[in-house]
Design a protein around this motif. Structure first.
Motif, PDB file in Angstrom:
ATOM      1  N   ALA A 100       0.833  -1.202   0.000  1.00 20.36           N
ATOM      2  CA  ALA A 100       0.000   0.000   0.000  1.00 20.36           C
ATOM      3  C   ALA A 100       0.870   1.255   0.000  1.00 20.36           C
ATOM      4  O   ALA A 100       0.558   2.228  -0.699  1.00 20.36           O
ATOM      5  CB  ALA A 100      -0.926  -0.001   1.211  1.00 20.36           C
ATOM      6  N   ARG A 101       1.963   1.231   0.751  1.00 19.20           N
ATOM      7  CA  ARG A 101       2.852   2.394   0.783  1.00 19.20           C
ATOM      8  C   ARG A 101       3.528   2.593  -0.564  1.00 19.20           C
ATOM      9  O   ARG A 101       3.692   3.722  -1.014  1.00 19.20           O
ATOM     10  CB  ARG A 101       3.906   2.238   1.885  1.00 19.20           C
ATOM     11  CG  ARG A 101       3.308   2.346   3.265  1.00 19.20           C
ATOM     12  CD  ARG A 101       4.345   2.180   4.329  1.00 19.20           C
ATOM     13  NE  ARG A 101       3.703   1.984   5.626  1.00 19.20           N
ATOM     14  CZ  ARG A 101       4.362   1.916   6.763  1.00 19.20           C
ATOM     15  NH1 ARG A 101       5.666   2.035   6.789  1.00 19.20           N
ATOM     16  NH2 ARG A 101       3.722   1.725   7.884  1.00 19.20           N
ATOM     17  N   ARG A 102       3.916   1.503  -1.218  1.00 25.57           N
ATOM     18  CA  ARG A 102       4.506   1.610  -2.553  1.00 25.57           C
ATOM     19  C   ARG A 102       3.500   2.198  -3.525  1.00 25.57           C
ATOM     20  O   ARG A 102       3.821   3.068  -4.321  1.00 25.57           O
ATOM     21  CB  ARG A 102       4.940   0.224  -3.049  1.00 25.57           C
ATOM     22  CG  ARG A 102       6.413   0.071  -3.113  1.00 25.57           C
ATOM     23  CD  ARG A 102       6.797  -1.223  -3.779  1.00 25.57           C
ATOM     24  NE  ARG A 102       7.627  -1.954  -2.853  1.00 25.57           N
ATOM     25  CZ  ARG A 102       7.467  -3.196  -2.509  1.00 25.57           C
ATOM     26  NH1 ARG A 102       6.520  -3.920  -3.032  1.00 25.57           N
ATOM     27  NH2 ARG A 102       8.278  -3.770  -1.662  1.00 25.57           N
ATOM     28  N   TRP A 103       2.284   1.701  -3.485  1.00 25.01           N
ATOM     29  CA  TRP A 103       1.228   2.175  -4.382  1.00 25.01           C
ATOM     30  C   TRP A 103       0.941   3.646  -4.123  1.00 25.01           C
ATOM     31  O   TRP A 103       0.824   4.439  -5.044  1.00 25.01           O
ATOM     32  CB  TRP A 103      -0.030   1.338  -4.194  1.00 25.01           C
ATOM     33  CG  TRP A 103      -1.196   1.853  -4.967  1.00 25.01           C
ATOM     34  CD1 TRP A 103      -2.300   2.463  -4.462  1.00 25.01           C
ATOM     35  CD2 TRP A 103      -1.377   1.840  -6.380  1.00 25.01           C
ATOM     36  NE1 TRP A 103      -3.157   2.816  -5.461  1.00 25.01           N
ATOM     37  CE2 TRP A 103      -2.615   2.446  -6.655  1.00 25.01           C
ATOM     38  CE3 TRP A 103      -0.613   1.366  -7.440  1.00 25.01           C
ATOM     39  CZ2 TRP A 103      -3.101   2.603  -7.946  1.00 25.01           C
ATOM     40  CZ3 TRP A 103      -1.104   1.524  -8.728  1.00 25.01           C
ATOM     41  CH2 TRP A 103      -2.326   2.130  -8.968  1.00 25.01           C
ATOM     42  N   ASN A 104       0.863   4.032  -2.846  1.00 29.07           N
ATOM     43  CA  ASN A 104       0.594   5.414  -2.492  1.00 29.07           C
ATOM     44  C   ASN A 104       1.711   6.328  -2.995  1.00 29.07           C
ATOM     45  O   ASN A 104       1.450   7.403  -3.507  1.00 29.07           O
ATOM     46  CB  ASN A 104       0.436   5.568  -0.978  1.00 29.07           C
ATOM     47  CG  ASN A 104      -0.008   6.952  -0.588  1.00 29.07           C
ATOM     48  OD1 ASN A 104      -0.814   7.576  -1.268  1.00 29.07           O
ATOM     49  ND2 ASN A 104       0.529   7.440   0.514  1.00 29.07           N
ATOM     50  N   ARG A 105       2.954   5.879  -2.882  1.00 30.99           N
ATOM     51  CA  ARG A 105       4.080   6.681  -3.368  1.00 30.99           C
ATOM     52  C   ARG A 105       3.993   6.834  -4.880  1.00 30.99           C
ATOM     53  O   ARG A 105       4.204   7.918  -5.416  1.00 30.99           O
ATOM     54  CB  ARG A 105       5.412   6.032  -2.965  1.00 30.99           C
ATOM     55  CG  ARG A 105       6.609   6.859  -3.379  1.00 30.99           C
ATOM     56  CD  ARG A 105       7.927   6.336  -2.836  1.00 30.99           C
ATOM     57  NE  ARG A 105       8.142   4.939  -3.068  1.00 30.99           N
ATOM     58  CZ  ARG A 105       8.342   4.038  -2.104  1.00 30.99           C
ATOM     59  NH1 ARG A 105       8.351   4.398  -0.849  1.00 30.99           N
ATOM     60  NH2 ARG A 105       8.548   2.776  -2.404  1.00 30.99           N
ATOM     61  N   ALA A 106       3.639   5.763  -5.595  1.00 24.67           N
ATOM     62  CA  ALA A 106       3.519   5.831  -7.052  1.00 24.67           C
ATOM     63  C   ALA A 106       2.406   6.785  -7.461  1.00 24.67           C
ATOM     64  O   ALA A 106       2.565   7.590  -8.378  1.00 24.67           O
ATOM     65  CB  ALA A 106       3.269   4.438  -7.630  1.00 24.67           C
ATOM     66  N   VAL A 107       1.278   6.711  -6.780  1.00 23.84           N
ATOM     67  CA  VAL A 107       0.156   7.605  -7.086  1.00 23.84           C
ATOM     68  C   VAL A 107       0.558   9.047  -6.808  1.00 23.84           C
ATOM     69  O   VAL A 107       0.283   9.944  -7.603  1.00 23.84           O
ATOM     70  CB  VAL A 107      -1.099   7.207  -6.267  1.00 23.84           C
ATOM     71  CG1 VAL A 107      -2.162   8.279  -6.346  1.00 23.84           C
ATOM     72  CG2 VAL A 107      -1.637   5.881  -6.764  1.00 23.84           C
ATOM     73  N   THR A 108       1.238   9.283  -5.698  1.00 26.20           N
ATOM     74  CA  THR A 108       1.681  10.633  -5.348  1.00 26.20           C
ATOM     75  C   THR A 108       2.650  11.171  -6.396  1.00 26.20           C
ATOM     76  O   THR A 108       2.554  12.313  -6.813  1.00 26.20           O
ATOM     77  CB  THR A 108       2.346  10.626  -3.955  1.00 26.20           C
ATOM     78  OG1 THR A 108       1.397  10.143  -3.015  1.00 26.20           O
ATOM     79  CG2 THR A 108       2.801  12.014  -3.552  1.00 26.20           C
ATOM     80  N   GLU A 109       3.575  10.333  -6.850  1.00 27.53           N
ATOM     81  CA  GLU A 109       4.530  10.769  -7.871  1.00 27.53           C
ATOM     82  C   GLU A 109       3.815  11.087  -9.175  1.00 27.53           C
ATOM     83  O   GLU A 109       4.122  12.083  -9.831  1.00 27.53           O
ATOM     84  CB  GLU A 109       5.605   9.705  -8.079  1.00 27.53           C
ATOM     85  CG  GLU A 109       6.582   9.644  -6.915  1.00 27.53           C
ATOM     86  CD  GLU A 109       7.531   8.459  -6.992  1.00 27.53           C
ATOM     87  OE1 GLU A 109       7.482   7.704  -7.981  1.00 27.53           O
ATOM     88  OE2 GLU A 109       8.326   8.299  -6.058  1.00 27.53           O
ATOM     89  N   CYS A 110       2.858  10.250  -9.573  1.00 30.25           N
ATOM     90  CA  CYS A 110       2.097  10.501 -10.799  1.00 30.25           C
ATOM     91  C   CYS A 110       1.306  11.798 -10.680  1.00 30.25           C
ATOM     92  O   CYS A 110       1.246  12.579 -11.621  1.00 30.25           O
ATOM     93  CB  CYS A 110       1.149   9.342 -11.105  1.00 30.25           C
ATOM     94  SG  CYS A 110       1.989   7.884 -11.723  1.00 30.25           S
ATOM     95  N   GLU A 111       0.711  12.029  -9.539  1.00 29.44           N
ATOM     96  CA  GLU A 111      -0.052  13.255  -9.331  1.00 29.44           C
ATOM     97  C   GLU A 111       0.872  14.462  -9.409  1.00 29.44           C
ATOM     98  O   GLU A 111       0.515  15.482  -9.973  1.00 29.44           O
ATOM     99  CB  GLU A 111      -0.782  13.214  -7.981  1.00 29.44           C
ATOM    100  CG  GLU A 111      -1.786  14.332  -7.808  1.00 29.44           C
ATOM    101  CD  GLU A 111      -2.841  14.384  -8.905  1.00 29.44           C
ATOM    102  OE1 GLU A 111      -3.210  15.513  -9.295  1.00 29.44           O
ATOM    103  OE2 GLU A 111      -3.295  13.331  -9.384  1.00 29.44           O
TER     104      GLU A 111
END
Length: 142
Positions: A100-111
């Motif tokens: 979940a933390r990896r996914w959240n970091r990826a979403v944050t970077e994309c945003e």
């Protein structure tokens, strides 16, 4: 007793058998608990280093990679060679939290990329410059 680090942290060999090192096992349980409760890999590593908890005979320095390897090692739930230090549910919860933390970091970077594009005046053009036959391409006539 000399530590053999080819074994996962938390285990040692006594009388030719792989057994749990109770002091290290408490550290392993603490790592899983702290991570599940929101501590970062870096925070856990810094805490263990500050407490002078040895990783090997020669080093009390912990880093994110060591913490990550412990969290990713399913052997801590027990198998034919290793007795369980943590419950399956604890391991699964830590793996889910890491994912979940990896996914959240990826979403944050994309945003962040989307916001940067918007601030710079627009969207990426399909094809882009230098790709002949596509919108936004630059065709050079010879």
């Amino acid at each position: 007793m000399k530590k053999i680090r080819y074994l996962p942290f938390g285990y040692t060999i006594r009388n030719g058998q792989t057994v749990i090192d109770q002091q290290e096992a408490e550290t392993v349980r603490g790592i899983f608990t702290a991570y599940i409760h929101g501590a970062s890999l870096k925070e856990i590593a810094e805490d263990l280093t500050a407490k002078n908890i040895p990783y090997t005979e020669r080093s009390c320095v912990w880093d994110k990679a060591r913490i990550s390897r412990i969290l990713e090692n399913a052997k801590y739930t027990g198998d034919a060679e290793f007795d369980a230090i943590i419950e399956d549910a604890v391991y699964e919860e830590a793996v889910a939290a890491k994912s979940a933390r990896r996914w959240n970091r990826a979403v944050t970077e994309c945003e962040g990329i989307r916001q940067l594009r918007s601030a710079c005046g627009g969207q990426r053009q399909p094809g882009g410059p230098g790709r002949p036959g596509r919108p936004g391409a630059i065709d050079v006539q010879r």
